[in-house]
Design an enzyme around this catalytic site. Structure first.
Site, PDB file in Angstrom:
ATOM      1  CG  HIS A  75      -1.924  -1.169   1.205  1.00 12.97           C
ATOM      2  ND1 HIS A  75      -3.289  -0.923   0.632  1.00 12.97           N
ATOM      3  CD2 HIS A  75      -2.000  -2.155   1.630  1.00 12.97           C
ATOM      4  CE1 HIS A  75      -3.896  -1.990   0.699  1.00 12.97           C
ATOM      5  NE2 HIS A  75      -3.228  -3.135   1.410  1.00 12.97           N
ATOM      6  CG  ASN A 147      -7.927  -4.188   1.010  1.00 14.43           C
ATOM      7  OD1 ASN A 147      -7.271  -3.217   1.039  1.00 14.43           O
ATOM      8  ND2 ASN A 147      -7.298  -5.472   0.937  1.00 14.43           N
ATOM      9  CG  HIS A 339      -2.886  -1.429  14.865  1.00 14.16           C
ATOM     10  ND1 HIS A 339      -3.485  -2.543  14.653  1.00 14.16           N
ATOM     11  CD2 HIS A 339      -1.651  -1.688  15.593  1.00 14.16           C
ATOM     12  CE1 HIS A 339      -2.922  -3.444  15.236  1.00 14.16           C
ATOM     13  NE2 HIS A 339      -1.941  -2.914  15.833  1.00 14.16           N
TER      14      HIS A 339
HETATM   15 FE1  HDD Z   1      -2.719  -4.939   5.268  1.00 16.19          FE
HETATM   16  C1  HDD Z   1      -0.928  -1.679   5.166  1.00 16.19           C
HETATM   17  C2  HDD Z   1      -5.736  -3.369   4.418  1.00 16.19           C
HETATM   18  C3  HDD Z   1      -4.083  -7.917   5.373  1.00 16.19           C
HETATM   19  C4  HDD Z   1       0.113  -6.024   7.125  1.00 16.19           C
HETATM   20  N1  HDD Z   1      -3.277  -2.968   4.812  1.00 16.19           N
HETATM   21  C5  HDD Z   1      -2.445  -1.863   4.744  1.00 16.19           C
HETATM   22  C6  HDD Z   1      -3.347  -0.598   4.300  1.00 16.19           C
HETATM   23  C7  HDD Z   1      -4.554  -1.285   4.109  1.00 16.19           C
HETATM   24  C8  HDD Z   1      -4.515  -2.620   4.505  1.00 16.19           C
HETATM   25  C9  HDD Z   1      -5.712  -0.621   3.632  1.00 16.19           C
HETATM   26  C10 HDD Z   1      -3.020   0.568   4.042  1.00 16.19           C
HETATM   27  C11 HDD Z   1      -2.960   1.785   5.166  1.00 16.19           C
HETATM   28  C12 HDD Z   1      -2.454   2.955   4.932  1.00 16.19           C
HETATM   29  O1  HDD Z   1      -3.137   3.552   4.264  1.00 16.19           O
HETATM   30  O2  HDD Z   1      -1.467   3.404   5.633  1.00 16.19           O
HETATM   31  N2  HDD Z   1      -4.388  -5.696   4.848  1.00 16.19           N
HETATM   32  C13 HDD Z   1      -5.559  -4.819   4.456  1.00 16.19           C
HETATM   33  C14 HDD Z   1      -6.674  -5.902   4.513  1.00 16.19           C
HETATM   34  C15 HDD Z   1      -6.098  -7.064   4.652  1.00 16.19           C
HETATM   35  C16 HDD Z   1      -4.860  -6.665   4.903  1.00 16.19           C
HETATM   36  C17 HDD Z   1      -8.169  -5.216   3.915  1.00 16.19           C
HETATM   37  C18 HDD Z   1      -6.843  -8.258   4.845  1.00 16.19           C
HETATM   38  C19 HDD Z   1      -8.277  -8.181   5.110  1.00 16.19           C
HETATM   39  N3  HDD Z   1      -2.053  -6.568   5.995  1.00 16.19           N
HETATM   40  C20 HDD Z   1      -2.978  -7.673   5.870  1.00 16.19           C
HETATM   41  C21 HDD Z   1      -1.954  -8.905   6.681  1.00 16.19           C
HETATM   42  C22 HDD Z   1      -0.734  -8.321   7.226  1.00 16.19           C
HETATM   43  C23 HDD Z   1      -1.026  -6.981   6.654  1.00 16.19           C
HETATM   44  C24 HDD Z   1      -2.517 -10.270   6.885  1.00 16.19           C
HETATM   45  C25 HDD Z   1       0.330  -8.959   7.731  1.00 16.19           C
HETATM   46  C26 HDD Z   1       0.023 -10.105   8.767  1.00 16.19           C
HETATM   47  N4  HDD Z   1      -0.855  -3.830   5.916  1.00 16.19           N
HETATM   48  C27 HDD Z   1       0.122  -4.731   6.421  1.00 16.19           C
HETATM   49  C28 HDD Z   1       1.325  -3.935   6.889  1.00 16.19           C
HETATM   50  C29 HDD Z   1       1.027  -2.472   6.378  1.00 16.19           C
HETATM   51  C30 HDD Z   1      -0.393  -2.659   5.664  1.00 16.19           C
HETATM   52  C31 HDD Z   1       2.745  -4.373   6.312  1.00 16.19           C
HETATM   53  C32 HDD Z   1       1.824  -1.573   5.370  1.00 16.19           C
HETATM   54  C33 HDD Z   1       1.997  -0.238   5.864  1.00 16.19           C
HETATM   55  C34 HDD Z   1       1.176  -0.343   7.083  1.00 16.19           C
HETATM   56  O3  HDD Z   1       0.646  -1.675   7.356  1.00 16.19           O
HETATM   57  O4  HDD Z   1       1.038   0.687   7.967  1.00 16.19           O
HETATM   58  O5  HDD Z   1       1.660  -3.843   8.042  1.00 16.19           O
END
Ligand code: HDD
Length: 701
Positions: A75, A147, A339
């Site tokens: 993202h 999402n 978060h």
């Molecule tokens: Fe995630 C970012 C949505 C599964 C780990 N995620 C991130 C963002 C969105 C989502 C919208 C961007 C937030 C922003 O604008 O800063 N992610 C989802 C959805 C998921 C999902 C809807 C499943 C239903 N994500 C998911 C899993 C993991 C992560 C299973 C890890 C185990 N996601 C992250 C992250 C991010 C992230 C690596 C990247 C930057 C952040 O978090 O702040 O931690």
């Protein structure tokens, strides 16, 4: 896209800026000392070496050297806006959260994003879009980190690194950027078949939204809501856009990737600047918490499943309006930290194993990305409610805590802070007292998690023939970009578990054989709510190009005014920039316009012949050759693309200059109209309410 002049003029005396770091009228060092010259470093003579003692030089370069922070691991590409959420107040029985009580207004910050691409990648890649909302409630921050697709690729967070490694560009050459059309993605998806449902949504029109303003949002997981009396319900969160759900067509997405990589970001910012404020309703599907975590046979803890709206209608809880663009991209859009574990009393998690891993990941990632544990102190992340966390120190501590006893219990700082139940005494516990039963420690999943295809099939069968054709083309394109034939074949084999005709059409496009579909494929009841085609929607802020030649401006102002009157956004496109006689600015010239940014075209003839064009034309030198189009080729390209992309094209009665004929466009094709000047805006509104004239290229189901 706003009605801005082609070349915005710089104000003669820009207003003085003020704010943190901008509160001195003269330039200063970071320490507040005045700076008299920022153009020349301090040197030993005009041609001599630079002196180490030049503090301003060293400080300026040092700060510049460290301006970048790591981009989000997923993202990374995003755009955001401020707004307000107003509760309808009908959820009081369901959820004790203060921000859902009647009439409550809560400030929000929303960041939309692509998943796969780097921070500088194109907006319109085929991808899932993030839809993350930060509610600054009076009980602390609530983040809904969702999402635009209600299902996910994996069922357990432990697979997330595998998924992301497969989706990101190939690690040797780092291509392709931002997209799923490559071997490693389809290798993973075809081997790890829980991903098939999400892949299907991504291959549908949902993977290429027209605008962030026209996307649904989903919380994906099942969450828990707890009422004031401690009663628990299970819910799925939905955002429903006021403008409806609309998409680009694939060719537009590709063109936009080059012609305007900032397509979605620009659309959001310009719509808000022009007062076309995007709006969504927040809703929930309410599902009984009866201890089974299943609803109508669907496992509520499996994030690859959604609940069809026909089984559980979405009940609206409030409305969100985004009405202010960020003041600074880095400070706000880049530094905002979401978060899924940022929750308020009344909203709680469930045991979905994907959600459980997320609860760890989003805290952890900020340590690298934002440089330490104090990221909640960054202005965009600060709660609006009072904070007393007893945390101390660490990198970037900005607070100056008082007292000597940052521990609990204490007697020296008056015993404070108190625990929340002690303060109120009347609320149910913050953590819902969920019964956990007698379970063993295992690495395993429930049997229901092994259904990987039935909802992909339900989704596909619920689409119109047009949408199904888009899905077939998307799979054919993406797999066609895979070099490994075994990967292509394996994904085609997966498609036979979804639909025989889909598998056969993709196989044919790839020159492969499709297996026979299993005889026992389920025959689900299609869900009409899954299709984007068929409804009629408001046209607020839709872009309509008014195309005319300079000198032929008689009706331009009236048409522009009529379109504005009906809420659309007219953009004047002509051969040269400047203003028309009425003072209206020309927004685009034939040089700067491309069809992708317009939802409909109004053609005011006669348009300039090819000979007027500043583009070198082969035909210019001699007599028109076969296939010669008697209009500037940039206009004919624009019209031709709009036609191929099923957009409305409106001509003025009596002004036909043969352009449509020359392009082989029949005047009575669906979505092509010839009307009186006074009827142009209504015709545009009528056409745009359905988004596109899909019936122009009919497809039999
Ligand atoms: Fe995630 C970012 C949505 C599964 C780990 N995620 C991130 C963002 C969105 C989502 C919208 C961007 C937030 C922003 O604008 O800063 N992610 C989802 C959805 C998921 C999902 C809807 C499943 C239903 N994500 C998911 C899993 C993991 C992560 C299973 C890890 C185990 N996601 C992250 C992250 C991010 C992230 C690596 C990247 C930057 C952040 O978090 O702040 O931690």
């Amino acid at each position: 896209m706003t009605n801005q002049p082609e070349q915005p003029s710089t104000p003669a005396h820009p207003p003085a800026l003020s704010g943190p770091g901008q509160d001195s009228e003269t330039l200063t060092t970071t320490q507040g000392a005045p700076v008299s010259d920022t153009d020349h470093s301090l040197k030993a003579g005009e041609r001599g070496p630079t002196l180490l003692q030049d503090h301003h030089l060293r400080e300026k370069i040092m700060h510049f050297d460290h301006e970048r922070i790591p981009e989000r691991v997923v993202h990374a590409r995003g755009a955001a806006a401020h707004g307000t959420f107003v509760s309808y107040g009908n959820a009081s029985q369901l959820c004790r959260a203060d921000f859902l009580q009647p009439g409550k207004e809560t400030r929000v910050f929303v960041r939309f994003s692509n998943v796969v691409g780097s921070r500088g990648s194109m907006d319109t890649a085929r991808d899932t879009r993030g839809f993350a909302t930060k509610f600054y409630t009076e009980e602390g921050i609530f983040d809904l980190v969702g999402n635009n697709i209600p299902v996910f690729f994996i069922q357990d967070g432990v697979k997330f690194p595998d998924l992301v490694h497969a989706a990101k560009p190939h690690p040797d050459v780092e291509i392709p950027q931002a997209q799923s059309a490559h071997d490693t993605f389809w290798d993973f998806v075809s081997l790890h078949t829980p991903a098939q449902a999400h892949a299907m949504w991504q291959m549908s029109d949902r993977g290429i939204p027209r605008s962030y303003r026209m996307m649904e949002g989903f919380g994906v997981h099942t969450f828990r809501m707890v009422s004031d009396s401690g009663e628990s319900s299970l819910v799925k969160f939905h955002w429903k856009p006021a403008l409806g759900v609309h998409s680009l067509v694939w060719e537009e997405s590709q063109l936009a990737a080059g012609a305007d990589p900032d397509f979605h970001r620009r659309d959001l910012a310009e719509a808000i600047s022009a007062g076309h404020f995007p709006q969504w309703e927040l809703g929930v599907q309410i599902l009984p918490d009866n201890g089974t975590y299943t609803f109508e046979g669907i496992d509520l803890l499996d994030p690859t499943k959604f609940i069809p709206e026909e089984l559980a209608p979405v009940q609206a809880l409030g409305k969100m309006v985004l009405d202010r663009n960020p003041e600074n991209y880095f400070a706000q859009t880049e530094q905002v930290a979401f978060h899924p574990g940022h929750m308020v009393p009344g909203i709680d998690v469930t045991d979905d194993p994907l959600l459980q891993a997320r609860l760890f990941s989003y805290l952890d990632t900020q340590l690298t990305r934002l440089g330490g544990p104090n990221f909640a102190q960054i202005p965009i992340n600060q709660p609006q409610s009072p904070v007393n966390d007893m945390f101390r120190d660490g990198f970037h501590e900005h607070r100056v805590p008082q007292g000597i006893a940052p521990y609990q219990p204490n007697s020296l700082d008056g015993g404070c802070p108190y625990m929340s139940q002690m303060a109120s005494g009347e609320h149910p516990p913050l953590d819902f007292p969920q019964a956990l039963g007698d379970s063993e420690k295992v690495r395993a999943e429930p049997a229901s998690f092994s259904d990987h295809y039935s909802q992909a099939r339900l989704f596909y069968l619920s689409l119109t023939a047009q949408e199904q054709a888009h899905v077939q083309q998307a799979y054919s394109f993406e797999l066609g970009k895979c070099a490994d034939v075994a990967v292509r074949q394996r994904q085609v084999d997966c498609l036979t578990h979804i639909d025989q005709q889909l598998a056969s059409s993709v196989a044919e496009a790839l020159g492969l054989e499709a297996q026979r579909a299993p005889a026992d494929l389920p025959q689900p009841q299609p869900s009409a709510a899954l299709s984007q085609i068929g409804g009629r929607w408001p046209v607020d802020g839709r872009n309509v190009a008014v195309i005319f030649n300079r000198g032929n401006e008689e009706h331009v102002a009236q048409i522009s005014q009529d379109l504005t009157g009906l809420g659309m956004n007219p953009l004047l496109v002509s051969s040269k920039g400047g203003q028309i006689a009425d003072g209206l600015p020309i927004d685009r010239t034939y040089l700067t316009a491309r069809s992708i940014e317009f939802d409909a075209l109004v053609l005011i003839g006669p348009l300039p012949p090819a000979g007027d064009s500043s583009v070198a034309l082969d035909a210019k030198a001699g007599a028109p050759s076969a296939g010669f189009i008697p209009v500037d080729p940039r206009v004919s390209l624009l019209v031709n693309e709009a036609y191929r992309h099923s957009k409305a094209i409106i001509c003025i009665d009596g002004q036909d200059d043969g352009l449509l004929d020359a392009l082989g466009i029949v005047d009575d094709a669906p979505g092509i109209s010839t009307v009186d000047v006074g009827a142009v805006a209504r015709t545009a509104e009528d056409s745009l309410a359905a988004h596109r004239a899909w019936e122009r290229f009919p497809i039999a189901k």
